[in-house]
Scaffold this motif. Sequence first.
Motif, PDB file in Angstrom:
ATOM      1  N   GLN A 211      25.570  57.986  13.788  1.00  0.00           N
ATOM      2  CA  GLN A 211      25.954  56.796  13.037  1.00  0.00           C
ATOM      3  C   GLN A 211      27.058  56.018  13.748  1.00  0.00           C
ATOM      4  O   GLN A 211      27.117  54.790  13.683  1.00  0.00           O
ATOM      5  N   ASN A 215      26.749  52.080  14.499  1.00  0.00           N
ATOM      6  CA  ASN A 215      27.760  51.116  14.044  1.00  0.00           C
ATOM      7  C   ASN A 215      28.267  50.255  15.196  1.00  0.00           C
ATOM      8  O   ASN A 215      28.439  49.036  15.052  1.00  0.00           O
ATOM      9  N   HIS A 218      25.590  47.609  16.023  1.00  0.00           N
ATOM     10  CA  HIS A 218      25.501  46.503  15.073  1.00  0.00           C
ATOM     11  C   HIS A 218      26.638  45.496  15.285  1.00  0.00           C
ATOM     12  O   HIS A 218      26.427  44.282  15.220  1.00  0.00           O
TER      13      HIS A 218
END
Length: 346
Positions: A211, A215, A218
């Motif tokens: 994750q 992150n 993004h």
Amino acid sequence: METKANETHRVLRFSLWSDGRTTLGQPVTTTTYKELMDEFCHADLLGFYGVWVSEHHGFDDGYLPAPFTFLAHIAARAEHLHLGTNLLLLPLWPVRLIAEETAVLDVLSEGRFTLGVGLGYVQHEFAAFGVPRSQRKKRMEEAIPYLRAAFRGEHVPDGYNGAPLPVTPQPAQGARLPIYMGANTEVALDRVARLADGFLASGFLSDAPEQEVVNQWHILQSHLKKYGRDSTSFPIVLSTHLWVSDDPERDWVTLLAPSMAYRQYVYAKMGTDVGKAMPAEPDPKSFKREHFLVDTPDNVVKRLQDLQAQVPFSELCFWSHPPGVPHQAVVENLERIARHVLPAFK
């Protein structure tokens, strides 16, 4: 909504990552570098893509301080491997020297070099080089346009009283020589999107390793769009730990957890400013294997494929010789990765 990688990102290159250390705090010797060079040459024959090296100064365990010299020797020994810095501590260097060292290495390697740069953070390093740490961002912002001009063959105002002066030789890649950047914060990711040709991402270093990478992607993607850059073709190199084994828990307990604990302690200790409390030495048992890419070959392939479906990284570079792991164990890990992991991403 998750961003899916397009088909051009299904191929994944695998590269080694080295900081010039092989032991848990023992001095670097000729044997240290000989073993590393033997590993790189073996990796070249096994089909790995490249070698990235990092830089630090004044570390008492021999952390690599001279990345260009180190890479030049690799270039002479391993004729196929691509070369890169991950990371060069750009604010510590006179920018002309970076341009000249980069150009010579690129010519020697026939265009196989990528310049990867970062800000640095260690207080004593800035003191050792007489550079105010408060100026590191300014020096980065000023250096990138200078390097671009130098690689294009333009004269730069380094001469007497600002007279134009050439930077020679020109890199074999010329103006195409890529400059990548590392980043963790949103401000730094904005700088990557604005100034760099590629992103050196750090992954598998937290309680939510996959994750963490998603992150970062993004955030970077939003900034690339802001500057009108194509996020589907922006190179991303994922930097991490990779170890494959039929018994990963055994290897974790006996080899890798002690190495991870040592590495984290050295970074934390050397990165602590004067007057601040020194960190406690971590217990290897406090590290969890699932937070790193240490697994069976099948599980490693699946984790990477699942992550690549969300983040379009096209190269993975991994610490090839964790401190304290014997040379033969490193060679065997390279062979397992080449045999069981690389074919899944060709």
